[in-house]
Design a protein around this motif. Structure first.
Motif, PDB file in Angstrom:
ATOM      1  N   ALA A   1       0.837  -1.208   0.000  1.00  0.00           N
ATOM      2  CA  ALA A   1       0.000   0.000   0.000  1.00  0.00           C
ATOM      3  C   ALA A   1       0.871   1.257   0.000  1.00  0.00           C
ATOM      4  O   ALA A   1       0.595   2.211  -0.742  1.00  0.00           O
ATOM      5  CB  ALA A   1      -0.940  -0.001   1.211  1.00  0.00           C
ATOM      6  N   LEU A   2       1.926   1.261   0.798  1.00  0.00           N
ATOM      7  CA  LEU A   2       2.830   2.411   0.836  1.00  0.00           C
ATOM      8  C   LEU A   2       3.501   2.627  -0.517  1.00  0.00           C
ATOM      9  O   LEU A   2       3.617   3.765  -0.989  1.00  0.00           O
ATOM     10  CB  LEU A   2       3.899   2.220   1.915  1.00  0.00           C
ATOM     11  N   GLU A   3       3.930   1.546  -1.133  1.00  0.00           N
ATOM     12  CA  GLU A   3       4.551   1.659  -2.451  1.00  0.00           C
ATOM     13  C   GLU A   3       3.561   2.192  -3.474  1.00  0.00           C
ATOM     14  O   GLU A   3       3.909   3.033  -4.310  1.00  0.00           O
ATOM     15  CB  GLU A   3       5.116   0.304  -2.899  1.00  0.00           C
ATOM     16  N   GLY A   4       2.326   1.729  -3.412  1.00  0.00           N
ATOM     17  CA  GLY A   4       1.298   2.220  -4.337  1.00  0.00           C
ATOM     18  C   GLY A   4       1.037   3.701  -4.147  1.00  0.00           C
ATOM     19  O   GLY A   4       0.939   4.456  -5.128  1.00  0.00           O
ATOM     20  N   ILE A   5       0.923   4.121  -2.909  1.00  0.00           N
ATOM     21  CA  ILE A   5       0.715   5.549  -2.628  1.00  0.00           C
ATOM     22  C   ILE A   5       1.910   6.348  -3.138  1.00  0.00           C
ATOM     23  O   ILE A   5       1.747   7.393  -3.777  1.00  0.00           O
ATOM     24  CB  ILE A   5       0.487   5.782  -1.124  1.00  0.00           C
ATOM     25  N   ALA A   6       3.092   5.848  -2.885  1.00  0.00           N
ATOM     26  CA  ALA A   6       4.299   6.555  -3.315  1.00  0.00           C
ATOM     27  C   ALA A   6       4.383   6.633  -4.841  1.00  0.00           C
ATOM     28  O   ALA A   6       4.750   7.669  -5.391  1.00  0.00           O
ATOM     29  CB  ALA A   6       5.536   5.867  -2.745  1.00  0.00           C
ATOM     30  N   LEU A   7       4.014   5.561  -5.520  1.00  0.00           N
ATOM     31  CA  LEU A   7       4.070   5.566  -6.986  1.00  0.00           C
ATOM     32  C   LEU A   7       3.111   6.567  -7.602  1.00  0.00           C
ATOM     33  O   LEU A   7       3.403   7.177  -8.622  1.00  0.00           O
ATOM     34  CB  LEU A   7       3.764   4.170  -7.534  1.00  0.00           C
ATOM     35  N   THR A   8       1.974   6.745  -6.981  1.00  0.00           N
ATOM     36  CA  THR A   8       0.968   7.628  -7.566  1.00  0.00           C
ATOM     37  C   THR A   8       1.014   9.049  -7.029  1.00  0.00           C
ATOM     38  O   THR A   8       0.504   9.960  -7.685  1.00  0.00           O
ATOM     39  CB  THR A   8      -0.453   7.077  -7.335  1.00  0.00           C
ATOM     40  N   SER A   9       1.613   9.244  -5.866  1.00  0.00           N
ATOM     41  CA  SER A   9       1.493  10.563  -5.223  1.00  0.00           C
ATOM     42  C   SER A   9       2.744  11.032  -4.497  1.00  0.00           C
ATOM     43  O   SER A   9       2.646  11.837  -3.579  1.00  0.00           O
ATOM     44  CB  SER A   9       0.345  10.522  -4.213  1.00  0.00           C
ATOM     45  N   ALA A  10       3.911  10.575  -4.888  1.00  0.00           N
ATOM     46  CA  ALA A  10       5.108  10.932  -4.124  1.00  0.00           C
ATOM     47  C   ALA A  10       5.765  12.232  -4.575  1.00  0.00           C
ATOM     48  O   ALA A  10       6.668  12.712  -3.918  1.00  0.00           O
ATOM     49  CB  ALA A  10       6.140   9.809  -4.185  1.00  0.00           C
ATOM     50  N   SER A  11       5.318  12.809  -5.671  1.00  0.00           N
ATOM     51  CA  SER A  11       5.944  14.056  -6.115  1.00  0.00           C
ATOM     52  C   SER A  11       5.601  15.171  -5.130  1.00  0.00           C
ATOM     53  O   SER A  11       4.563  15.132  -4.472  1.00  0.00           O
ATOM     54  CB  SER A  11       5.486  14.414  -7.524  1.00  0.00           C
TER      55      SER A  11
END
Length: 190
Positions: A158-168
């Motif tokens: 879940a953390l990786e998914g959030i980071a992939l879509t919204s880490a900028s």
């Protein structure tokens, strides 16, 4: 001293190395890998010779920055658990995870290039991060604040998914909202 062994760094040399690594994260994140190493030295407040003495090539600098960011993330878990209630420690660590991913994305092309040469800058980073997350979740389970039917691998995904879509940087508020939703879903219910 045995062959290949390194002397411990003097305190000033250790501080300079840390300043270079910190500056490199910022510069790579804003300027990408085309950033001049002299720019990193200037941002760190050291001379170019100091930078090159510590990191003779761009690749050694990128790899050191990456390893330092992984260590910083993982070392934060016990510190947070010692100073915060477990759920608050987990919440704070997820924010640090976003910082780590943002730093990693600033260097992703160089990390891929290093990996293509056969050197793996990633090493055991996934296992280290999983262990840090596990310790935080175990503390939360022991405190009765999160469910027991969700494991670190699920939260890691879940953390990786959030980071992939919204880490900028411009998506940071959204990412934190998604982290809060994820953590709220973990909480035990009366």
């Amino acid at each position: 001293m045995t062959e290949g062994a390194q002397r411990p760094l003097r305190a000033d040399a250790r501080r300079n190395r840390e300043k270079i690594l910190t500056a490199a994260v910022r510069v790579f994140a804003t300027e990408g890998l085309d950033a001049h190493l002299e720019r990193i030295a200037k941002e760190a407040g050291v001379g170019s010779a100091t930078l090159y003495r510590n990191f003779p090539t761009r690749e050694t600098l990128v790899e050191a920055v990456y390893r330092n960011e992984v260590a910083r993330l993982c070392d934060a878990a016990p510190t947070l658990l010692a100073t915060e209630p477990p759920l608050d420690a987990l919440r704070a660590w997820t924010r640090l995870f976003l910082d780590y991913v943002s730093a990693k994305y600033g260097m992703i092309d160089a990390l891929r290039a290093i990996a293509a040469t056969g050197d793996s800058p990633y090493g055991h980073s996934r296992e280290m991060i999983h262990a840090a997350l596990s310790s935080l979740m175990d503390a939360c389970v022991a405190a009765g604040t999160i469910r027991t039917d969700i494991g670190p691998a699920d939260i890691g995904a879940a953390l990786e998914g959030i980071a992939l879509t919204s880490a900028s940087p411009e998506q940071r508020q959204r990412a934190e909202r998604l982290l809060d939703l994820t953590l709220d879903g973990l909480k035990t219910r009366p």
